[in-house]
Design a protein around this motif. Sequence first.
Motif, PDB file in Angstrom:
ATOM      1  N   VAL A 161       0.892  -0.981   0.018  1.00 36.71           N
ATOM      2  CA  VAL A 161      -0.157  -0.187   0.170  1.00 36.71           C
ATOM      3  C   VAL A 161       1.248   1.248  -0.130  1.00 36.71           C
ATOM      4  N   GLY A 181      11.231   0.659   8.223  1.00 38.62           N
ATOM      5  CA  GLY A 181      12.275  -0.068   8.825  1.00 38.62           C
ATOM      6  C   GLY A 181      13.495  -0.590   7.952  1.00 38.62           C
ATOM      7  N   LYS A 185      14.753  -0.683   2.974  1.00 39.61           N
ATOM      8  CA  LYS A 185      13.614  -0.445   2.653  1.00 39.61           C
ATOM      9  C   LYS A 185      14.054   0.911   2.142  1.00 39.61           C
ATOM     10  N   HIS A 201      12.552   4.135  11.351  1.00 47.03           N
ATOM     11  CA  HIS A 201      11.917   4.289  12.163  1.00 47.03           C
ATOM     12  C   HIS A 201      12.552   3.472  12.965  1.00 47.03           C
ATOM     13  N   ASN A 228      -0.601   3.728   8.212  1.00 48.04           N
ATOM     14  CA  ASN A 228      -0.772   2.191   8.361  1.00 48.04           C
ATOM     15  C   ASN A 228       0.107   1.460   9.292  1.00 48.04           C
ATOM     16  N   TYR A 256      -1.414  -5.482  15.680  1.00 44.72           N
ATOM     17  CA  TYR A 256      -3.045  -6.099  15.289  1.00 44.72           C
ATOM     18  C   TYR A 256      -2.712  -7.743  15.608  1.00 44.72           C
ATOM     19  N   VAL A 281     -11.349  -0.437   2.199  1.00 46.23           N
ATOM     20  CA  VAL A 281     -11.572  -0.165   0.727  1.00 46.23           C
ATOM     21  C   VAL A 281     -12.378  -1.253   0.239  1.00 46.23           C
ATOM     22  N   ASN A 329       8.571  -8.624   5.362  1.00 49.00           N
ATOM     23  CA  ASN A 329       8.785  -8.658   4.245  1.00 49.00           C
ATOM     24  C   ASN A 329       9.241  -7.419   3.243  1.00 49.00           C
TER      25      ASN A 329
END
Length: 338
Positions: A161, A181, A185, A201, A228, A256, A281, A329
């Motif tokens: 996203v 992170g 990345k 971060h 996010n 989560y 969405v 990921n």
Amino acid sequence: MTTNTRIVLAARPQGQAGLEHFRLETVPFEPLQDGQVRVRHHYLSLDPYMRGRMNEGKSYAAPQPLDEVMIGGTAGEVIESRHPRYSLGDWVVGMGGWQQYSVVDANPVGALHRVDPTHVPLSHYLGAVGMPGVTAWYGLVRIIDPKPGQTVTVSAASGAVGSAVGVLAKARGCRVVGIAGGPDKCAYVREQLGFDDCIDHRLHPDHLALAKALKAACPQGIDGHFENVGGAVLDAVLLRSNAFARIAICGMIAGYEGQPLPLLNPALILINRLRVQGFIVSEQMQDWPPALAELGQLVGSGRFRPRETIAQGIESAPTAFLGLLKGQNFGKQLVRLV
Ligand SMILES: NC(=O)c1ccc[n+]([C@@H]2O[C@H](COP(=O)([O-])OP(=O)(O)OC[C@H]3O[C@@H](n4cnc5c(N)ncnc54)[C@H](OP(=O)(O)O)[C@@H]3O)[C@@H](O)[C@H]2O)c1
């Protein structure tokens, strides 16, 4: 091949999810009924929302039933059809779940979408030119509604996203700053995706340190933020937001697995007259066609090259999913099933 290997939800996690909550099963093919097609999945999409479905509690969607195939988006090919609109070899995207094959009742509108993998690789229909891309488009275009020259920030910026948010915001003439992170990345976000800056971060472990880094990267303040992650990131962004900034609440992945995510200074919403809006969405179907048209153009023309992390084989899905929840990921997390 007349069997299907699949992964079902074996137990509901209390706290952190683990491999013990999934079970691998192999079952024989069921014969097709009229109106059904059999799809051989080439790719399975792994998405953070699946963690919420593993819980029993009240949410915007019903929980994933125990002992049933884990829910999930899939892209594949029709290998058997008893439906007049689908033929062998058609490429389709649907919600086939964590399994090698699915039997789909193709009559309901939206059960399957035919896709063309000629200019856009099949896997991207589960990422940048699929649900995650539309999520980015909706939150950016409909909620943040950025103007050229404004500053937009996005967390999980290298992800499925977040990467699309940045590319779409750059296309609208914004200054775009990501939060991600690790150095790899962040380098990808700046150099490959074309963001103006990216904050690691991991180098800024609390909201005050992050706010200081945001002050340096966003000298004109923040006009729009795409959230996010939640937690320290959101607290830091609130400290750097301009008057009348818009904040699209897309995800709170930092919570989560049950971690509490208190908002440290909600008075800033009032002081800065912020508009903070959450969205799902799948409730915004009217915006999928324009979003997919723009995203398809960006990817098809090579202006947006989404990154993917691809695990191999259905048996690897639980480990890859648990890795996604820990930020392991890099880009869209998929499982290749052929
Ligand atoms: N509202 C909707 O309709 C909707 C639809 C789709 C997705 N979403 C949400 O959008 C967000 C991004 O989804 P995505 O599919 O694009 O995933 P993703 O960004 O590809 O992967 C998740 C990323 O979250 C980051 N992250 C930051 N803090 C984390 C933490 N404490 N724990 C775990 N991960 C952390 C990690 O990136 P770093 O290593 O860079 O931190 C990780 O790679 C998720 O919150 C998801 O739930 C919402």
